[in-house]
Design a protein around this motif. Structure first.
Motif, mmCIF file in Angstrom:
data_model
loop_
_atom_site.group_PDB
_atom_site.id
_atom_site.type_symbol
_atom_site.label_atom_id
_atom_site.label_comp_id
_atom_site.label_asym_id
_atom_site.label_seq_id
_atom_site.Cartn_x
_atom_site.Cartn_y
_atom_site.Cartn_z
ATOM 1 N N LYS A 192 0.814 -1.227 0.000
ATOM 2 C CA LYS A 192 0.000 0.000 0.000
ATOM 3 C C LYS A 192 0.845 1.274 0.000
ATOM 4 N N LYS A 193 1.909 1.297 0.809
ATOM 5 C CA LYS A 193 2.699 2.524 0.944
ATOM 6 C C LYS A 193 4.079 2.362 0.323
ATOM 7 N N HIS A 194 4.639 3.488 -0.095
ATOM 8 C CA HIS A 194 5.999 3.477 -0.644
ATOM 9 C C HIS A 194 6.835 4.527 0.057
ATOM 10 N N TYR A 195 8.109 4.196 0.297
ATOM 11 C CA TYR A 195 8.988 5.101 1.034
ATOM 12 C C TYR A 195 10.236 5.424 0.233
ATOM 13 N N GLN A 196 10.785 6.595 0.562
ATOM 14 C CA GLN A 196 12.036 7.034 -0.056
ATOM 15 C C GLN A 196 13.152 6.039 0.276
ATOM 16 N N ILE A 205 11.475 -5.897 3.209
ATOM 17 C CA ILE A 205 11.686 -6.450 1.867
ATOM 18 C C ILE A 205 10.622 -7.519 1.689
ATOM 19 N N ASP A 206 9.784 -7.342 0.716
ATOM 20 C CA ASP A 206 8.615 -8.186 0.442
ATOM 21 C C ASP A 206 7.526 -7.952 1.508
ATOM 22 N N LEU A 207 6.439 -8.684 1.406
ATOM 23 C CA LEU A 207 5.252 -8.390 2.222
ATOM 24 C C LEU A 207 5.362 -8.977 3.636
ATOM 25 N N PHE A 208 4.683 -8.338 4.596
ATOM 26 C CA PHE A 208 4.648 -8.864 5.959
ATOM 27 C C PHE A 208 3.786 -10.121 6.040
ATOM 28 N N GLN A 209 4.250 -11.076 6.864
ATOM 29 C CA GLN A 209 3.502 -12.305 7.123
ATOM 30 C C GLN A 209 2.802 -12.159 8.477
ATOM 31 N N ASP A 210 1.924 -13.088 8.819
ATOM 32 C CA ASP A 210 1.167 -13.000 10.073
ATOM 33 C C ASP A 210 2.071 -13.032 11.312
ATOM 34 N N ASN A 211 3.261 -13.628 11.208
ATOM 35 C CA ASN A 211 4.131 -13.746 12.394
ATOM 36 C C ASN A 211 5.002 -12.507 12.622
ATOM 37 N N GLY A 212 4.798 -11.440 11.823
ATOM 38 C CA GLY A 212 5.572 -10.215 12.014
ATOM 39 C C GLY A 212 6.859 -10.164 11.212
ATOM 40 N N PHE A 213 7.267 -11.296 10.638
ATOM 41 C CA PHE A 213 8.430 -11.319 9.748
ATOM 42 C C PHE A 213 7.960 -10.996 8.328
ATOM 43 N N THR A 214 8.883 -10.464 7.504
ATOM 44 C CA THR A 214 8.530 -10.262 6.090
ATOM 45 C C THR A 214 8.761 -11.572 5.329
#
Ligand code: 11C
Length: 346
Positions: A192-196, A205-214
């Motif tokens: 959803k969001k992008h950062y400088q 790096i890549d999407l977040f998983q349910d356990n809080g890790f990406t």
């Protein structure tokens, strides 16, 4: 004589390197087919002085292909890898689509080349940040045992493709000129969001998983266990994107099984390990750097030191070109190992 090789994703950041690596290593190619999405079809690419026109990848594109190197995103691999296998090709897939499939070998030739014998048509090439870490850890495991790994990464933007490199370059220039920036690609194009990224460090790096890790962190954790055949290994990762174009760097903490190991023993092991280049002399300020690793084949290791509190704990700094050993080179080395082990032949 040689093989009919296809590269899928031939115009991408990894595909471009695959073609260069095939050429540089003089891979036995009789015919090279370059494939891409319809968007990039028609582009022309040079291979050994010959011009090859990139074609749109379709199921029929794989008729007669012996070895297909895929690096065009997971959904293309899901769709077309089985089509290539159906037509008799061996697929070496550089996406995460099949890596954790128990039927699919996940291979770094220096670590587990023998797993290639179990293939059923598709072989997975691991994630870049995983590959360079296991090349350094496996020889240590063989000699000293391995109990635990905690890694923090400093990853180059080319891991996210050409568009991410352009974004870094454009942002850097715009910020130095006092212009406003509108991040659109990093950290994750689909999120959803992008950062400088210029002048920044982004812990996603890549999407977040349910356990809080990406997902990138989970790839490092799960792939390491699979490649090293250590399902019980304790592994944890924090993956960070930094404003470097090419070359992933990693701070790796590991605990060995053997007691009273010293730094020299680990240096000696790594100095004679396949694929590893030891660059470790603090007195001369010798240590691996992304700027020196970029464009090279090795996994560079330095800053090896003993933890001050844990007798079996050590730290090291591991750097490699994420597009070469992390992707294109490892894929081509898998193909070379298939030939060497006579798993494919002409
Ligand atoms: C990155 N490691 O640096 C990723 C790129 O699963 O093959 C490779 C993604 C993958 O962004």
């Amino acid at each position: 004589s040689g093989f009919h090789v296809a590269v899928v994703g031939a115009t991408g950041a990894v595909g471009t390197q695959m073609i260069k690596v095939l050429e540089a290593r003089n891979f036995p190619i009789e015919k090279l087919t370059l494939l891409s999405s319809s968007r990039s079809a028609g582009k022309k690419i040079q291979y050994k002085g010959e011009t090859i026109v990139v074609e749109e990848a379709k199921p029929e594109s794989f008729e007669g292909v012996d070895i297909a190197l895929f690096s065009a995103g997971g959904s293309i691999s899901k769709q077309l890898a089985p089509e290539a296998v159906k037509r008799g090709a061996i697929v070496i897939d550089n996406t995460s689509a099949y890596r954790m499939d128990p039927e699919v070998p996940l291979v770094v030739p220096e670590v587990n080349a023998e797993d290639l014998n179990n293939h059923k048509g598709i072989i997975a090439n691991p994630n870049c940040s995983t590959i360079q870490m296991v090349v350094a850890l496996e020889p240590i495991r063989q000699k000293l045992g391995l109990n635990r790994v905690i890694v923090s990464t400093y990853q180059a933007v080319s891991g996210a493709g050409f568009q991410a490199v352009e974004e870094l370059n454009r942002q850097t220039k715009d910020i130095l000129e006092g212009k406003e920036v509108k991040p659109e690609i990093l950290p994750v194009k689909a999120d959803k969001k992008h950062y400088q990224i210029a002048f920044n460090a982004i812990p996603q790096i890549d999407l977040f998983q349910d356990n809080g890790f990406t997902f990138e962190e989970m790839k490092m954790i799960n792939e390491t266990k699979k490649i090293m055949h250590l399902p019980e290994l304790k592994v944890s990762a924090t993956c960070v994107r930094i404003p470097v174009a090419t070359g992933h760097s990693e701070s790796v903490y590991f605990e060995v099984e053997k007691e009273n190991v010293d730094v020299a023993e680990i240096q000696n092991i790594l100095a004679s390990s396949p694929g590893v280049v030891l660059e470790d002399n603090p007195n001369e300020q010798i240590y691996p750097l992304a700027t020196t690793a970029a464009g090279k084949e090795g996994v560079f290791v330095g800053r090896i030191r003993k933890d001050l509190d844990e007798d079996k704990g050590f730290h090291m700094w591991v750097v490699s070109d994420n597009l070469l050993k992390g992707a294109a080179l490892n894929s081509v080395q898998i193909a070379e190992s298939l030939i060497e082990q006579r798993i494919v032949s002409k």
